[in-house]
Design an enzyme around this catalytic site. Structure first.
Site, short mmCIF file in Angstrom:
data_model
loop_
_atom_site.label_atom_id
_atom_site.label_comp_id
_atom_site.label_asym_id
_atom_site.label_seq_id
_atom_site.Cartn_x
_atom_site.Cartn_y
_atom_site.Cartn_z
N GLU A 177 2.06 -1.08 -6.65
CA GLU A 177 1.34 -1.19 -5.38
C GLU A 177 1.99 -2.22 -4.46
O GLU A 177 1.70 -3.41 -4.56
CB GLU A 177 -0.13 -1.58 -5.64
CG GLU A 177 -0.93 -1.73 -4.34
CD GLU A 177 -2.38 -2.19 -4.58
OE1 GLU A 177 -3.10 -2.31 -3.56
OE2 GLU A 177 -2.77 -2.43 -5.73
N LYS A 219 0.95 3.36 -5.65
CA LYS A 219 -0.28 3.10 -4.87
C LYS A 219 0.20 2.56 -3.53
O LYS A 219 0.75 1.46 -3.46
CB LYS A 219 -1.19 2.11 -5.58
CG LYS A 219 -2.48 1.82 -4.79
CD LYS A 219 -3.55 1.16 -5.63
CE LYS A 219 -4.78 0.82 -4.78
NZ LYS A 219 -5.93 0.34 -5.55
#
Length: 336
Positions: A177, A219
């Site tokens: 992420e 992500k």
């Protein structure tokens, strides 16, 4: 776990019409959320809140996995059933946040690097034993005057790649992420440029660390104007810019991309995801990994009567999951 098993888990995380619920707030973050609705931050209240979320009836219809915090992974329902068993019985894959949050990047004012690599191999081994099958590590990229620097992007990409390699070694799917924050007065073009450079650095680092992309999930943050820019972008503009950016930087072999809501309103996060899927077919499934955008309405309801409002709060969680599950297929109807 073999690469085939890692790939199988990764694909299950982005199964058609399903996404991830992020309930991995640290004790400090959940304290702010709870105090914001007048609930005392005790371990029992945190446990009860997470139980309300995870025991939502039919949640597995639209939720493939849940990112948990260390405390939550070890907790059980009030009847003594481990949360990991509740999840597995509902077809929901347990995940775990493993980073130790962001810290100032020495020598680079205004920039941060995520820490938590020390001892990670042992922690991952334990988490696998506790039932976790995927993990999450969040890097944060700020946009401001003369930032981000190349050094900041490189340091965070390197940490994400080392984390991902350690995850796969232990049979855990890494969710990487690299969040480009909405904070600031930058325009959407600047966000696009920073996001593209960040993603290219990330995938370069993953390649250099022999991370198998078939067993990795991205992500991603969406390409948006800064929230203090005074600029507004239509749903279609955000969807187009985000898709173009991803197509230019993310290899097609990746099993899927899930988006963070990153401070967007619940409805905006769903609308942007829906628009991107309507613009498909895309090289990868595009789904969601929302925290606040999945929980805020439920938390508000639950806080008014912790025991009495569980059912009503769960109805809200299910409705948000359904809306985002439909958006992950480009089938969400805003008017419905």
């Amino acid at each position: 776990m073999s690469i085939e098993q890692l790939a199988e888990t990764a694909l299950a995380m982005v199964a058609p019409g399903k996404g991830i619920i992020a309930i991995d707030e640290s004790t400090g973050t959940i304290a702010k959320r709870l105090s914001g609705v007048g609930v005392e931050n005790t371990e029992e209240n945190r446990r009860a809140y997470r139980e309300m979320l995870l025991t939502t009836p039919k949640l597995g219809d639209y939720i493939s996995g849940a990112i948990l915090y260390d405390e939550t992974l070890r907790q059980s329902t009030k009847d003594g059933v481990p949360f990991t068993k509740v999840m597995r019985d509902a077809g929901i894959i347990p995940g775990i946040k493993v980073d130790k949050s962001t810290h100032a990047l020495a020598g680079f004012p205004g920039e941060v690097v995520t820490e938590g690599l020390d001892g990670l191999r042992e922690r991952l081994k334990e988490y696998y034993g506790l039932g976790a099958r995927f993990a999450k590590w969040r890097a944060v990229i700020n946009i401001g005057e003369d930032i981000p620097s190349g050094t900041c992007i490189e340091a965070n990409a390197h940490a994400l790649a080392r984390y991902a390699a350690l995850c796969q070694e232990q049979g855990i799917v890494p969710m990487v992420e690299p969040e480009v924050l909405m904070d600031g007065d930058h325009d959407i073009e600047t966000c696009y440029e920073v996001t593209e450079v960040t993603l290219r650095a990330l995938f370069d680092a993953l390649y250099n660390h022999n991370v198998m992309l078939e067993g990795t999930i991205l992500k991603a943050s969406m390409v948006l104007p800064g929230k203090d820019s005074g600029e507004s972008a239509s749903v279609e503009e955000v969807a187009e810019a985000t898709l173009m950016c991803l197509k230019s930087a993310v290899p097609a072999i990746l099993p899927g991309i899930v988006f963070l809501s990153g401070g967007q309103s619940d409805e905006d996060a769903t609308a942007h995801l829906d628009a991107m899927n309507r613009m498909g077919p895309n090289p990868w499934p595009l789904s969601f990994s929302y925290g606040r955008a999945m929980q805020s309405a439920a938390l508000e309801l639950w806080s008014k009567d912790l025991a009495g409002n569980v059912g009503k709060a769960q109805d809200t969680v299910y409705a948000r999951a359904r809306d985002n599950g439909l958006a992950a297929q480009g089938r969400w109807d805003r008017a419905a």
